[in-house]
Design an enzyme around this catalytic site. Structure first.
Site: not given
Length: 368
Positions: A282, A330, A342
């Protein structure tokens, strides 16, 4: 490290070689490459859930879904730890290499100074070992005496300067050696951190894969449906809050470049610790997108949250980064219309999704 030339040069070469080995990134845990899913409507950014007439909602499968979410979340936290240790190790490796170069250069300088000092000693020996002042006093020529007095003074100053420079060079070498030793200890500590994080990542992913492997085909299909339903409900609740009406910021020039880069990566697999060009995690995706836009940012989602400028969600604009979960484990890039791009987790690909599908911690702006 030794004080002699051979010892210092050998130590410097050893340091450089060892740094090369320790700085090498760990072998990535390659997740299987799934088939890219169809892109959803950016505004909703989640597919409409479908109801299976033959499979009623299953509480056990819902528990499995939550268990999988936790396992992958823990893997994401460990991935951030791994990436942070890797980033620090690279910086420490570069610092050790620079110190090694300084040690070699300092040793060469010290050798030159010693040669100069030796030349002065040999010259004194050739004159019978008498100090310049004593030789001057034995002269019968007044003019020679006066001329010699000036040279003696210059020689004394030069000798004093030579001794002072040798002392400073030796002190520099000692300091460089001590700094290199400290950096080495830090590098070793980060190597251990990386190894521990790598082990945890593999354990969490292996546990998740084992859990999924125990499901029958229909159960896997139902599990995927439950995941879509959960994402859809979270995104719908976020949109129903009316937040999208307040978000109307326009992307900056660099923001557009970052979004274009991230968009071009859609479909590439998630691999922990990866930062392109074939796969990403990520924060690897977001950091590379902004690097390509000419704005280097921290490597990990946690450091992105700590170091980048925070903005209110209503002021969010394409290119800004959305940080998720209380532990900032994240990160995704906002691309407008309530959507993000993402790299979700192992087994998935870089994708377009709804910005509200996960709990939002806050928004950061790289191009403040």
């Amino acid at each position: 490290m030794g004080t002699g030339k051979r010892g210092l040069i050998t130590a410097a070469v050893t340091v450089v070689c060892a740094v090369t080995v320790l700085a090498a990134p760990g072998t990535a845990f390659a997740a299987p490459t799934p088939k890219p899913t169809a892109t959803a409507n950016p505004t909703a950014a989640s597919p409409t859930p479908t109801n299976s007439p033959t499979l009623p909602p299953n509480k056990d499968l819902e528990a499995v879904r939550k268990k999988l979410d936790k396992l992958y979340h823990d893997a994401a936290v460990a991935t951030d730890e791994y990436n942070a240790a890797q980033d620090k190790a690279q910086k420490q490796s570069a610092a050790i290499v620079e110190l090694a170069k300084k040690i070699v250069e300092g040793q060469k300088k010290l050798d030159e100074l010693k040669d100069r000092a030796g030349a002065a000693a040999r010259a004194q020996y050739r004159t019978g070992g008498l100090p310049p002042t004593a030789q001057l006093m034995l002269s019968d020529d007044p003019q020679q005496f006066l001329d010699g007095a000036g040279r003696v003074l210059q020689g004394q100053r030069a000798t004093k300067g030579l001794i002072g420079e040798m002392t400073r060079t030796q002190q520099d070498l000692q300091r460089y050696a001590a700094d290199a030793s400290d950096r080495w200890d830090e590098l070793e500590a980060n190597r251990r951190t990386k190894a521990a994080a790598k082990k945890k990542i593999k354990q969490q992913i292996a546990a998740a894969e084992k859990l999924q492997s125990q499901l029958e085909k229909k159960e896997k299909e139902r599990l995927a449906e439950l995941e879509r339903e959960a994402a859809y409900q979270a995104q719908t609740a976020w949109l129903d809050s009316g937040i999208l009406k307040e978000i109307n910021g326009k992307a900056s020039k660099q923001g557009k470049q970052a979004v274009e880069f991230a968009t071009a990566q859609i479909g590439k697999p998630y691999v922990w610790g990866a930062e392109g060009p074939e796969s990403y995690d990520c924060s690897g995706l977001t950091s590379q997108a902004w690097a390509k836009a000419g704005r280097p940012i921290p490597r990990t989602s946690q450091e992105q949250w700590k170091q980048l400028k925070h903005v209110d969600i209503k002021d969010m604009r394409p290119g800004d980064l959305i940080i998720y979960f209380d532990d900032a484990s994240h990160v995704a890039m906002y691309v407008g219309d309530g959507a993000i791009i993402h790299a979700p987790r192992p087994g998935r690909t870089v994708t377009l999704a709804g910005a509200g599908e996960m709990p939002i911690l806050g928004i950061v702006r790289p191009d403040a």
